[in-house]
Design an enzyme around this catalytic site. Structure first.
Site, mmCIF file in Angstrom:
data_model
loop_
_atom_site.group_PDB
_atom_site.id
_atom_site.type_symbol
_atom_site.label_atom_id
_atom_site.label_comp_id
_atom_site.label_asym_id
_atom_site.label_seq_id
_atom_site.Cartn_x
_atom_site.Cartn_y
_atom_site.Cartn_z
ATOM 1 N N SER A 265 -6.370 -3.088 13.371
ATOM 2 C CA SER A 265 -7.733 -2.891 12.891
ATOM 3 C C SER A 265 -7.752 -2.179 11.543
ATOM 4 C CB SER A 265 -8.541 -2.112 13.929
ATOM 5 O OG SER A 265 -8.518 -0.741 13.635
ATOM 6 N N LYS A 266 -8.919 -2.255 10.915
ATOM 7 C CA LYS A 266 -9.118 -1.585 9.632
ATOM 8 C C LYS A 266 -8.817 -0.099 9.750
ATOM 9 C CE LYS A 266 -12.720 -4.229 7.347
ATOM 10 N NZ LYS A 266 -13.929 -4.180 6.553
#
Ligand code: GLU
Length: 513
Positions: A265-266
């Site tokens: 994920s970011k």
């Protein structure tokens, strides 16, 4: 008639583009190039609360760096402009009203408190997923439950409202995904999604469908996280009367963390020891900096080749593909169904392959640039020779300087480990002769240097293997590197002799031992 393939990448400018987003853009682009179709970029910025300054420029710069070219975009324009949803705001209401008129959508006047109250009520009644749907809508304040004249009066008096989709209670919604095959969802699991918000902006769902239709999009290739929304989108196409030109869907498998546990994920930022963004990003609010592939020294061609393989494969053993080759080979059918683990070592391997394939003259440029940053200069010929010697040993352009610094700067420190094991009086005796005889060597090059060394060793009754590591230590300060005779050829006889002299004096304690 076959329709021209038109694909779109539709990011929301809510932060830096994640590498998963770049992969989505890439697969869309490859399909467009393969089929001679068009690649469109649409900015989905209907959620003004999540707008992040600089994000749109970041998306643009990232795609440019990667070589993903856009045929139509907010910056380039095109036949279906504007390509920013906020600028298309006036277009959406008519479709929401069409849905209301046809009985597929309705006005809802519930306040935030009333919605909260409903959720609490459902939770207390042990409803697993409390939502506004075919059952609960009948207990709420909307145009399905209120008398017609009250609805009219509310609308006329400007009372805030949203428009919700009227999802049927019992219906099987079928959707054919190009990667997963038929996906079946029961409408009872879909809630009455808001289509128009009280600020007059459409939600993602309505704007996305309207724009894909108006922009004549033929294929929607996007991340797996959108699969749950797809049945809703199918309903919208049906109710708007556009089902016959509905795009084909392909939901891409997730990019997983290297250990396979969960989505990359970011928020992983640099925590896993590698970048998750194509370019460096400074958060405009927190000022936090996240590293990028570009700044870490990845070549865009290598980055693209690596990303293409994270979820797709050509079905052969070939691994190195240019963008053009990828476009020729690409098919959606060869995209895998399951998530792909992220492997940074593989990214590094691709980078090495692409660096090695470059001509020495181009690699020399990296070295010359680094030298300039250190206020040094060299000749292009010398830089080219060094680049050629080092190219098999580097992973990134900046390594040319890191690993080849000794060509320009005499060592100041020597590996203790090598010195203690390999520096000794017999070697020093050889080096004394070597340094004295080097300057008068005719035709100074790697071969003649080696001949001279061997002839001196003969006189001392020694073999080349007995002195090589010590000689490398004296000349470069390093334990390993490319062929030492070639290094000496580049460094020159005077400088080599000087370095030998330095080493003999600095390492004398090892020779007397
Ligand atoms: N705006 C959505 C996103 O940010 C687009 C999803 C889609 O491609 O439909 O990913």
């Amino acid at each position: 008639m076959e329709r021209e393939v038109r694909v779109r990448f539709a990011p929301s400018p809510t932060g830096p583009l994640h590498i998963g987003g770049v992969r989505t853009a890439l697969y869309n682009y490859l399909l467009a190039r393969k089929t001679g179709g068009k690649m469109i970029l649409r900015i989905e910025d209907t959620d003004q609360n999540r707008f992040v300054p600089g994000a749109e420029d970041y998306i643009r710069e990232s795609l440019e760096w990667c070589g993903i070219e856009l045929d139509e975009s907010p910056w380039k324009g095109g036949p279906y402009a504007p390509y920013r949803q906020s600028e298309r705001k006036p277009m959406y209401m008519q479709y929401a009203l069409q849905l209301v008129n046809d009985g597929h959508a309705y006005y809802a006047f519930d306040t935030a408190e009333e919605l909260e109250e409903m959720r609490e009520r459902l939770k207390a009644a042990k409803v697993a997923t409390p939502q506004y749907n075919a059952i609960t809508r009948m207990t709420m304040k909307n145009s399905l439950t209120l008398p017609e004249d009250e609805v009219k009066q509310k609308l006329e008096s400007g009372e805030p409202y949203v428009i919700r989709l009227k999802v049927p209670r019992k219906e099987e919604i079928r959707l054919k995904d190009m990667i997963r095959g038929w996906v079946m969802v029961h409408s009872s699991s879909v809630d009455d999604k808001v289509l128009m918000k009280s600020d007059g902006m459409p939600t993602y769902h309505l704007a996305n469908i309207v724009d894909d239709h108006l922009m004549k999009i033929t294929h929607v290739i996007r991340g797996e996280e959108w699969l749950p929304s797809a049945p809703l989108h199918v309903l919208l196409y049906r109710y708007l009367g556009w089902e016959d030109t509905m795009p084909e869907f392909a939901h891409l498998p997730l990019l997983l963390k290297p250990d396979g546990n969960g989505k990359l994920s970011k928020r992983d930022g640099d925590k896993l020891g590698f970048p998750v963004f194509p370019l460096r990003w400074e958060d405009p609010f927190s000022k936090e900096i996240s590293s990028g592939y570009r700044e870490s020294g990845y070549l865009p061609e290598a980055f693209i080749n690596f990303l293409a393989f994270l979820g797709w494969n050509p079905g052969t053993s070939q691994e190195i593909f240019s963008m053009e080759e990828l476009a020729n080979e690409f098919t959606v059918e060869r995209i895998g169904k399951s998530g792909t683990r992220f492997d940074i070592q593989k990214a590094r391997w691709f980078n090495e392959q692409y660096l090695r394939a470059k001509p020495d003259s181009e690699l020399a440029g990296y070295l010359i640039k680094a030298l300039e940053e250190h206020n040094m200069t060299t000749t292009p010929e010398k830089a080219e020779k060094i680049a050629g010697l080092m190219k098999e040993r580097v992973s990134f352009p900046q390594d040319f300087w890191q690993e080849a610094k000794y060509f320009f700067v005499a060592p100041e420190e020597y590996s203790e480990k090598v010195a203690s094991k390999k520096w000794n009086a017999p070697s020093v005796a050889v080096f004394e002769d070597f340094k004295n005889e080097l300057p008068s060597l005719q035709n100074f090059n790697a071969d003649t240097v080696k001949e001279l060394l061997v002839s001196i060793l003969d006189r001392h009754n020694m073999k080349i293997g007995q002195v090589m590591q010590a000689l490398r230590l004296a000349v470069t300060g390093a334990e390993a590197g490319p062929d030492l005779m070639h290094i000496i050829e580049v460094i020159g006889s005077g400088e080599t002799a000087q370095r030998l002299e330095n080493a003999i004096s600095k390492l004398s304690k090892y020779a007397s031992a």
